[in-house]
Motif scaffolding. Sequence first.
Motif, PDB file in Angstrom:
ATOM      1  N   VAL A 127       0.837  -1.208   0.000  1.00 39.53           N
ATOM      2  CA  VAL A 127       0.000   0.000   0.000  1.00 39.53           C
ATOM      3  C   VAL A 127       0.871   1.256   0.000  1.00 39.53           C
ATOM      4  O   VAL A 127       0.560   2.244  -0.671  1.00 39.53           O
ATOM      5  CB  VAL A 127      -0.952  -0.007   1.206  1.00 39.53           C
ATOM      6  CG1 VAL A 127      -1.685   1.323   1.337  1.00 39.53           C
ATOM      7  CG2 VAL A 127      -1.956  -1.159   1.075  1.00 39.53           C
ATOM      8  N   GLU A 128       1.969   1.219   0.739  1.00 44.24           N
ATOM      9  CA  GLU A 128       2.876   2.372   0.771  1.00 44.24           C
ATOM     10  C   GLU A 128       3.485   2.621  -0.607  1.00 44.24           C
ATOM     11  O   GLU A 128       3.647   3.775  -1.030  1.00 44.24           O
ATOM     12  CB  GLU A 128       3.973   2.142   1.804  1.00 44.24           C
ATOM     13  CG  GLU A 128       4.920   3.324   1.958  1.00 44.24           C
ATOM     14  CD  GLU A 128       5.966   3.095   3.035  1.00 44.24           C
ATOM     15  OE1 GLU A 128       6.930   3.891   3.083  1.00 44.24           O
ATOM     16  OE2 GLU A 128       5.825   2.133   3.814  1.00 44.24           O
ATOM     17  N   ALA A 129       3.814   1.531  -1.317  1.00 46.88           N
ATOM     18  CA  ALA A 129       4.397   1.671  -2.650  1.00 46.88           C
ATOM     19  C   ALA A 129       3.391   2.202  -3.655  1.00 46.88           C
ATOM     20  O   ALA A 129       3.743   2.925  -4.586  1.00 46.88           O
ATOM     21  CB  ALA A 129       4.956   0.328  -3.117  1.00 46.88           C
ATOM     22  N   ASP A 130       2.122   1.835  -3.463  1.00 45.73           N
ATOM     23  CA  ASP A 130       1.064   2.284  -4.375  1.00 45.73           C
ATOM     24  C   ASP A 130      -0.243   2.379  -3.587  1.00 45.73           C
ATOM     25  O   ASP A 130      -0.924   1.365  -3.397  1.00 45.73           O
ATOM     26  CB  ASP A 130       0.917   1.309  -5.542  1.00 45.73           C
ATOM     27  CG  ASP A 130      -0.158   1.742  -6.540  1.00 45.73           C
ATOM     28  OD1 ASP A 130      -0.752   2.822  -6.344  1.00 45.73           O
ATOM     29  OD2 ASP A 130      -0.403   0.986  -7.510  1.00 45.73           O
ATOM     30  N   PRO A 131      -0.611   3.557  -3.102  1.00 49.81           N
ATOM     31  CA  PRO A 131      -1.804   3.703  -2.265  1.00 49.81           C
ATOM     32  C   PRO A 131      -3.084   3.177  -2.909  1.00 49.81           C
ATOM     33  O   PRO A 131      -4.013   2.786  -2.195  1.00 49.81           O
ATOM     34  CB  PRO A 131      -1.890   5.220  -2.039  1.00 49.81           C
ATOM     35  CG  PRO A 131      -0.466   5.682  -2.153  1.00 49.81           C
ATOM     36  CD  PRO A 131       0.132   4.827  -3.238  1.00 49.81           C
ATOM     37  N   LYS A 132      -3.145   3.145  -4.230  1.00 52.20           N
ATOM     38  CA  LYS A 132      -4.351   2.634  -4.895  1.00 52.20           C
ATOM     39  C   LYS A 132      -4.562   1.147  -4.635  1.00 52.20           C
ATOM     40  O   LYS A 132      -5.678   0.634  -4.788  1.00 52.20           O
ATOM     41  CB  LYS A 132      -4.263   2.889  -6.396  1.00 52.20           C
ATOM     42  CG  LYS A 132      -4.338   4.358  -6.785  1.00 52.20           C
ATOM     43  CD  LYS A 132      -4.309   4.549  -8.289  1.00 52.20           C
ATOM     44  CE  LYS A 132      -2.979   4.121  -8.879  1.00 52.20           C
ATOM     45  NZ  LYS A 132      -2.885   4.408 -10.334  1.00 52.20           N
ATOM     46  N   VAL A 133      -3.485   0.459  -4.244  1.00 54.12           N
ATOM     47  CA  VAL A 133      -3.590  -0.978  -3.965  1.00 54.12           C
ATOM     48  C   VAL A 133      -4.520  -1.241  -2.779  1.00 54.12           C
ATOM     49  O   VAL A 133      -5.151  -2.301  -2.695  1.00 54.12           O
ATOM     50  CB  VAL A 133      -2.187  -1.570  -3.696  1.00 54.12           C
ATOM     51  CG1 VAL A 133      -2.270  -2.983  -3.128  1.00 54.12           C
ATOM     52  CG2 VAL A 133      -1.366  -1.576  -4.986  1.00 54.12           C
ATOM     53  N   ALA A 134      -4.634  -0.273  -1.861  1.00 53.44           N
ATOM     54  CA  ALA A 134      -5.459  -0.476  -0.670  1.00 53.44           C
ATOM     55  C   ALA A 134      -6.898  -0.791  -1.031  1.00 53.44           C
ATOM     56  O   ALA A 134      -7.522  -1.686  -0.436  1.00 53.44           O
ATOM     57  CB  ALA A 134      -5.402   0.762   0.227  1.00 53.44           C
ATOM     58  N   GLY A 135      -7.459  -0.094  -1.999  1.00 52.84           N
ATOM     59  CA  GLY A 135      -8.836  -0.359  -2.404  1.00 52.84           C
ATOM     60  C   GLY A 135      -9.000  -1.745  -2.990  1.00 52.84           C
ATOM     61  O   GLY A 135      -9.952  -2.458  -2.671  1.00 52.84           O
ATOM     62  N   ARG A 136      -8.046  -2.120  -3.836  1.00 52.51           N
ATOM     63  CA  ARG A 136      -8.140  -3.446  -4.463  1.00 52.51           C
ATOM     64  C   ARG A 136      -8.023  -4.553  -3.426  1.00 52.51           C
ATOM     65  O   ARG A 136      -8.778  -5.529  -3.462  1.00 52.51           O
ATOM     66  CB  ARG A 136      -7.039  -3.586  -5.515  1.00 52.51           C
ATOM     67  CG  ARG A 136      -6.954  -4.981  -6.133  1.00 52.51           C
ATOM     68  CD  ARG A 136      -6.087  -5.006  -7.379  1.00 52.51           C
ATOM     69  NE  ARG A 136      -4.684  -4.767  -7.107  1.00 52.51           N
ATOM     70  CZ  ARG A 136      -3.802  -5.726  -6.791  1.00 52.51           C
ATOM     71  NH1 ARG A 136      -4.214  -6.988  -6.677  1.00 52.51           N
ATOM     72  NH2 ARG A 136      -2.535  -5.437  -6.594  1.00 52.51           N
ATOM     73  N   LEU A 137      -7.072  -4.399  -2.494  1.00 48.50           N
ATOM     74  CA  LEU A 137      -6.896  -5.432  -1.484  1.00 48.50           C
ATOM     75  C   LEU A 137      -8.062  -5.468  -0.498  1.00 48.50           C
ATOM     76  O   LEU A 137      -8.409  -6.539   0.019  1.00 48.50           O
ATOM     77  CB  LEU A 137      -5.578  -5.216  -0.735  1.00 48.50           C
ATOM     78  CG  LEU A 137      -4.302  -5.409  -1.556  1.00 48.50           C
ATOM     79  CD1 LEU A 137      -3.078  -5.222  -0.675  1.00 48.50           C
ATOM     80  CD2 LEU A 137      -4.280  -6.777  -2.243  1.00 48.50           C
ATOM     81  N   SER A 138      -8.672  -4.321  -0.234  1.00 49.06           N
ATOM     82  CA  SER A 138      -9.843  -4.306   0.643  1.00 49.06           C
ATOM     83  C   SER A 138     -10.999  -5.079   0.012  1.00 49.06           C
ATOM     84  O   SER A 138     -11.683  -5.869   0.687  1.00 49.06           O
ATOM     85  CB  SER A 138     -10.266  -2.862   0.931  1.00 49.06           C
ATOM     86  OG  SER A 138      -9.281  -2.177   1.666  1.00 49.06           O
ATOM     87  N   MET A 139     -11.211  -4.872  -1.274  1.00 47.67           N
ATOM     88  CA  MET A 139     -12.258  -5.614  -1.981  1.00 47.67           C
ATOM     89  C   MET A 139     -11.931  -7.096  -2.022  1.00 47.67           C
ATOM     90  O   MET A 139     -12.808  -7.958  -1.846  1.00 47.67           O
ATOM     91  CB  MET A 139     -12.417  -5.062  -3.398  1.00 47.67           C
ATOM     92  CG  MET A 139     -13.002  -3.657  -3.450  1.00 47.67           C
ATOM     93  SD  MET A 139     -13.158  -3.053  -5.153  1.00 47.67           S
ATOM     94  CE  MET A 139     -14.343  -4.225  -5.816  1.00 47.67           C
ATOM     95  N   TRP A 140     -10.677  -7.415  -2.233  1.00 41.87           N
ATOM     96  CA  TRP A 140     -10.225  -8.815  -2.265  1.00 41.87           C
ATOM     97  C   TRP A 140     -10.455  -9.476  -0.902  1.00 41.87           C
ATOM     98  O   TRP A 140     -10.950 -10.610  -0.830  1.00 41.87           O
ATOM     99  CB  TRP A 140      -8.746  -8.831  -2.645  1.00 41.87           C
ATOM    100  CG  TRP A 140      -8.020 -10.144  -2.583  1.00 41.87           C
ATOM    101  CD1 TRP A 140      -6.930 -10.417  -1.809  1.00 41.87           C
ATOM    102  CD2 TRP A 140      -8.283 -11.344  -3.331  1.00 41.87           C
ATOM    103  NE1 TRP A 140      -6.505 -11.710  -2.025  1.00 41.87           N
ATOM    104  CE2 TRP A 140      -7.311 -12.297  -2.953  1.00 41.87           C
ATOM    105  CE3 TRP A 140      -9.242 -11.693  -4.276  1.00 41.87           C
ATOM    106  CZ2 TRP A 140      -7.273 -13.577  -3.487  1.00 41.87           C
ATOM    107  CZ3 TRP A 140      -9.212 -12.982  -4.813  1.00 41.87           C
ATOM    108  CH2 TRP A 140      -8.242 -13.906  -4.424  1.00 41.87           C
TER     109      TRP A 140
END
Length: 217
Positions: free
Chosen positions: A147-160
């Motif tokens: 998430v720190e490397a790419d904050p947009k990943v947080a949304g994807r991982l939350s949905m996952w």
Amino acid sequence: MPATDLPDRAVVDLLGLVAFGELLAFERMAVDARLAPDLRRRAALGEMAAAEIGNYRRLADRLAALGVLPDDAMAPYVEPLQAYHDSTEPRDWAEAVTKAYVGDAITDDFIREIAAALAEPDRQLVLDVLHDSSYADFAVAEIRAAVEADPKVAGRLSMWARRLVGEALSQAGRVAAAERGALTALVAQSGRVDVPGLFGRLTAAHAARMAAAGLNN
């Protein structure tokens, strides 16, 4: 009814469930290790996989000591547990560690609740093979780094993660309430009779883990 009066079938059922879960965890981690971005993390997941197969051997040996073939004890759980893993294949390293963190933790919570009704030595054996805090710490660190490397990943991982917990609870419900009556008896004998209450506690613990990993529940 005290734990020592529980039917032997219930003990075998739970040991078979946990044993097959350990076997699947070993297979999954060994495969997911190839998604690691470097050799250090690949080795870390490989070491965790090795621990899972060691846990499987302990459970299989206990089943054999009870006069039960491990294959027979595990057979009822092949379909629901395999269905969960087949429907939740991670696409990358971040999804793989999130699956390990979310899916394995909620499974551990489920098993821990049921194991409370077991007599010794089976209660301690089941508790011993559940994942320790270092396992979760590794996953949380990897999720936070992604998430720190790419904050947009947080949304994807939350949905996952939401998908993972939905699938896990669905399959756990099949195991606990519909398919194995002896396991339902274990839930009742542990003093937590209502299955909906059990799943409420599982969901609350999941929400706390999501917050710890910096994901939205």
